[in-house]
Enzyme design. Structure first.
Site, short mmCIF file in Angstrom:
data_model
loop_
_atom_site.label_atom_id
_atom_site.label_comp_id
_atom_site.label_asym_id
_atom_site.label_seq_id
_atom_site.Cartn_x
_atom_site.Cartn_y
_atom_site.Cartn_z
N HIS A 17 43.68 24.76 44.91
CA HIS A 17 44.44 25.50 45.52
C HIS A 17 44.98 26.26 46.98
O HIS A 17 45.39 26.50 47.90
CB HIS A 17 42.88 26.70 44.83
CG HIS A 17 43.72 28.17 46.12
ND1 HIS A 17 44.77 28.90 45.11
CD2 HIS A 17 43.18 28.81 46.65
CE1 HIS A 17 43.94 30.36 45.62
NE2 HIS A 17 43.31 30.37 45.83
N ARG A 58 36.11 27.91 52.08
CA ARG A 58 36.69 29.61 52.50
C ARG A 58 36.53 30.45 51.56
O ARG A 58 36.44 30.12 50.70
CB ARG A 58 38.38 28.83 52.53
CG ARG A 58 38.74 30.76 52.70
CD ARG A 58 40.40 31.00 52.94
NE ARG A 58 40.90 30.63 51.52
CZ ARG A 58 41.34 31.02 50.38
NH1 ARG A 58 41.23 32.34 50.60
NH2 ARG A 58 41.91 30.76 49.47
N PHE A 89 33.99 40.69 46.43
CA PHE A 89 34.12 38.89 46.58
C PHE A 89 33.01 37.92 46.99
O PHE A 89 32.48 38.46 47.38
CB PHE A 89 35.20 38.75 47.40
CG PHE A 89 36.10 38.76 46.73
CD1 PHE A 89 37.03 39.48 46.12
CD2 PHE A 89 36.94 37.40 46.65
CE1 PHE A 89 38.52 39.09 45.14
CE2 PHE A 89 38.13 37.05 46.64
CZ PHE A 89 39.21 38.25 45.35
N GLN A 145 39.91 22.74 49.05
CA GLN A 145 38.90 23.82 47.95
C GLN A 145 40.16 23.66 46.32
O GLN A 145 41.41 23.86 46.27
CB GLN A 145 38.74 25.22 48.19
CG GLN A 145 38.46 26.36 47.74
CD GLN A 145 38.51 27.70 48.08
OE1 GLN A 145 39.25 28.18 47.54
NE2 GLN A 145 37.53 27.62 49.31
N LEU A 183 46.49 30.39 38.86
CA LEU A 183 45.97 30.87 39.49
C LEU A 183 45.10 32.83 38.42
O LEU A 183 46.19 33.12 38.14
CB LEU A 183 45.86 31.47 41.02
CG LEU A 183 45.09 32.52 42.08
CD1 LEU A 183 44.31 31.25 41.90
CD2 LEU A 183 45.39 32.68 42.79
N ARG A 185 32.80 29.92 46.24
CA ARG A 185 33.84 29.15 45.16
C ARG A 185 34.43 27.53 45.03
O ARG A 185 34.15 27.16 44.13
CB ARG A 185 35.60 29.07 45.62
CG ARG A 185 36.56 30.43 46.04
CD ARG A 185 38.01 30.15 46.41
NE ARG A 185 38.09 32.13 46.17
CZ ARG A 185 39.07 32.15 46.59
NH1 ARG A 185 40.11 31.22 47.48
NH2 ARG A 185 39.57 32.92 46.36
N GLU A 219 40.14 35.98 42.35
CA GLU A 219 38.97 36.19 42.12
C GLU A 219 38.10 37.28 41.33
O GLU A 219 37.35 37.79 41.39
CB GLU A 219 38.54 35.43 43.23
CG GLU A 219 36.81 35.49 43.39
CD GLU A 219 36.14 34.70 44.29
OE1 GLU A 219 35.25 34.59 45.18
OE2 GLU A 219 37.26 34.04 44.63
N HIS A 232 39.98 26.20 43.14
CA HIS A 232 39.72 27.94 42.71
C HIS A 232 39.08 27.07 41.89
O HIS A 232 39.84 26.28 40.49
CB HIS A 232 41.14 28.55 43.15
CG HIS A 232 40.84 29.73 43.06
ND1 HIS A 232 40.39 30.82 42.23
CD2 HIS A 232 40.97 30.76 43.77
CE1 HIS A 232 39.71 31.51 42.36
NE2 HIS A 232 40.36 31.67 43.19
#
Length: 571
Positions: free
Chosen positions: A350, A385, A122, A235, A251, A285, A254, A237
């Site tokens: 997000h 994050r 990730f 954040q 969404l 991100r 990821e 995304h």
């Protein structure tokens, strides 16, 4: 005013039934506390089910070189060192045990050939660290925690909205709420309250967040006297759906990039080579979101204003096995077969890194008896994050919040509820019915989303933020005059009038904090202050209510111990 209202009494009241709330409930029950769980929606419908990619935990099942130290280092670096280092340490150390608990309680993870929990790559994680269930990890997590909690025996108040925390001096004594179906009021007495209500995404026009994310918990805590921290860090995304319009912002996990997905612009160029040649699509991100935004802004975006994300170079059966939800999502909603062609994606609001300021060990806020965990709490993620850290955050600090809340409840007795606070809450809730001919709450919400999307988005300037604060003040005046028709039964317009108050309040906190932080760090990007500022790297923005007025101050971050500094400095 209503003289008769339903009253319930618990040792610990948990507001929110997502991963953090359920894990807190399970832990409080294990301490023999009586527990009530309140949720705006139905049990099992929490926004946690939207977290698809995996749970970040250094299990070392795929990469034996991993451990809590690399996980800690990645988290601190991703957060641009503004994280509460103690929270990041506890999170990295305890996440594997929390995942093992889930497994023991029945969670069905994907497996390695040897039978261990499989882990995937990730963005921002040095090693393959995300324990997953295809791309439906959040759903499996909620199912497991819900079954465990129901088996242990907590009381659930579904389709119930809390509008005020009740206090005795500064001490929490419970909450005032109403049933969304009937509109009837209910008083929930409690010795301790845990806020686990998630984020604030519905204040933005393009968001991956569900309808519940209207900043309720942060607003409740703020009005009860708690401190909010680092509210500027929102954040975006990098990959949400951009087409068709009806699903804009939905969404795209990821995990698509984690499984080898490639980002290209309309010219077919793999543009992440320009922005982060080392990590490419697996960059953090904030970097990927700004990269897509820049490509679009400079004229290299796709037909509908995004970028192409392509996983079709992988075998079709592999894609369907690893990304079943994404395959069905694009097939059903966009008529795109992701095994044969690219997805069209773009940034979407997000996650909130900021939130209620809490202590690392206990998750307690600055108000005695008030705790917070998950996205509603601040500290762990710093300025940005990493993907997958949210689900392990829910487990680690949900557990700690439940444990500390039960301990607090065991030391105090129930205090009488403040009838004046209840009467004021009733009056405020019923006011929209008296505003005959008042403005529609839907119009105010639409305009709020435009203000936050256009002026407090991925890139920010002083001029835009000042304008946003002016617009938010006007919107607050309009919201106070909103009127609704009909009765209190099945009245979504009435529900929105209350949620507007929370969204406007927290949006103001975001804009004020963003205006003050004159640097670019993590998810906060100032065009007029594009560089990191060392002085701002050593202090947090604190928002608190003072005499009914929103005030901001700066608080120095605590110095990291030498042994942890050594871990962070390692290559």
């Amino acid at each position: 005013m209503t003289t008769n209202y339903e009253t319930r009494e618990h040792d610990v009241l948990i507001i929110g039934a997502g991963g953090a709330g359920l894990r807190a409930a399970i832990e409080a029950l294990a301490q023999r506390a009586s527990v009530g769980v309140v949720c705006k929606s139905l049990l099992g419908k929490a926004h946690t089910v939207m977290a698809e990619g995996g749970i970040a935990a250094a299990m070392c099942n795929v990469d034996s070189a991993d451990g809590w130290q690399p996980h800690f280092r990645d988290t601190m670096r991703g957060g641009k060192f503004l994280n509460n280092w103690r929270m990041a340490q506890l999170h990295a150390q305890e996440a594997p045990d929390r995942v093992k608990e889930l497994e023991q309680w029945g969670a069905l993870f994907d497996r390695t050939d040897s039978g261990d929990i499989l882990q995937r790559a990730f963005g921002g994680h040095t090693y393959k660290r995300l324990c997953h269930v295809g791309d439906r990890t959040g759903l499996e997590m909620i199912r497991t925690l819900q079954d465990r909690g129901v088996q242990q025996g907590f009381d659930v108040f579904m389709e119930c909205t809390v509008t005020r925390l009740l206090t005795d001096g500064k001490r929490i004594t419970g909450a005032f709420a109403y049933w969304r179906e009937s509109g009837r009021f209910i008083v929930l007495k409690a010795k301790a309250v845990v806020i686990a209500t998630g984020g604030i995404g519905k204040a933005w026009r393009v968001t991956s967040n569900s309808w519940e994310y209207t900043a309720d918990g942060m607003s409740l805590a703020y009005e009860a006297g708690a401190e909010l921290m680092d509210m500027e860090f929102v954040q975006f995304h990098p990959t949400g759906m951009v087409w068709p319009p009806g699903v804009q912002g939905l969404l795209v996990t990821e995990a698509v990039r984690g499984e080898g997905g490639i980002l290209r612009n309309k010219n077919g160029e793999r543009f992440m080579e320009k922005y982060d040649p080392k990590r490419m699509e697996l960059s953090t991100r904030d970097v990927v979101a700004r990269s897509i935004y820049t490509e679009v802004k400079e004229g290299r975006g796709t037909e509908h204003g995004g970028a192409y994300l392509d996983i079709s170079h992988k075998p079709a059966e592999y894609v369907k096995k690893k990304l079943p939800s994404m395959f069905h999502q694009f097939k059903e909603l966009a008529d795109v077969d992701i095994t044969k062609g690219p997805m069209e994606v773009g940034p979407t609001c997000h996650y909130m890194m900021g939130g209620i300021r809490v202590e690392a060990e206990t998750a307690q806020s600055s108000v005695p008896g008030l705790f917070a965990a998950g996205e509603a709490a601040a500290g762990l993620h710093g300025a940005n994050r990493l993907g997958g850290n949210s689900l392990s955050d829910l487990l680690v600090f949900g557990r700690r919040a439940g444990l500390a809340a039960a301990a607090h409840a065991s030391k105090v007795s129930h205090a009488p509820v403040n009838t004046a606070q209840i009467e004021a809450s009733e009056k405020e809730l019923l006011a929209p019915f008296a505003n005959t001919g008042g403005e529609s709450p839907y119009a105010v919400h639409r305009d709020l989303q435009v203000v936050m999307q256009d002026l407090v988005g991925i890139y920010r300037t002083e001029q835009d933020l000042m304008k946003a604060l002016g617009e938010l003040e006007k919107l607050s005046d309009r919201a106070a005059k909103c009127g609704v028709e009909g009765t209190r039964m099945f009245n979504p317009g009435w529900h929105l009038t209350r949620e507007l108050k929370s969204m406007l309040l927290i949006s103001e906190a975001v804009a004020r904090a963003a205006l003050a932080r004159r640097e670019s760090r993590g998810a906060h990007s100032r065009i007029d202050h594009p560089n990191l500022d060392e002085t701002w790297g050593k202090k947090n923005n604190i928002i608190v209510q003072d005499g009914g007025t929103m005030t901001r101050r700066e608080s120095p971050t605590s110095p990291m111990p030498a042994d942890l500094q050594e871990i962070v400095a390692q290559e």
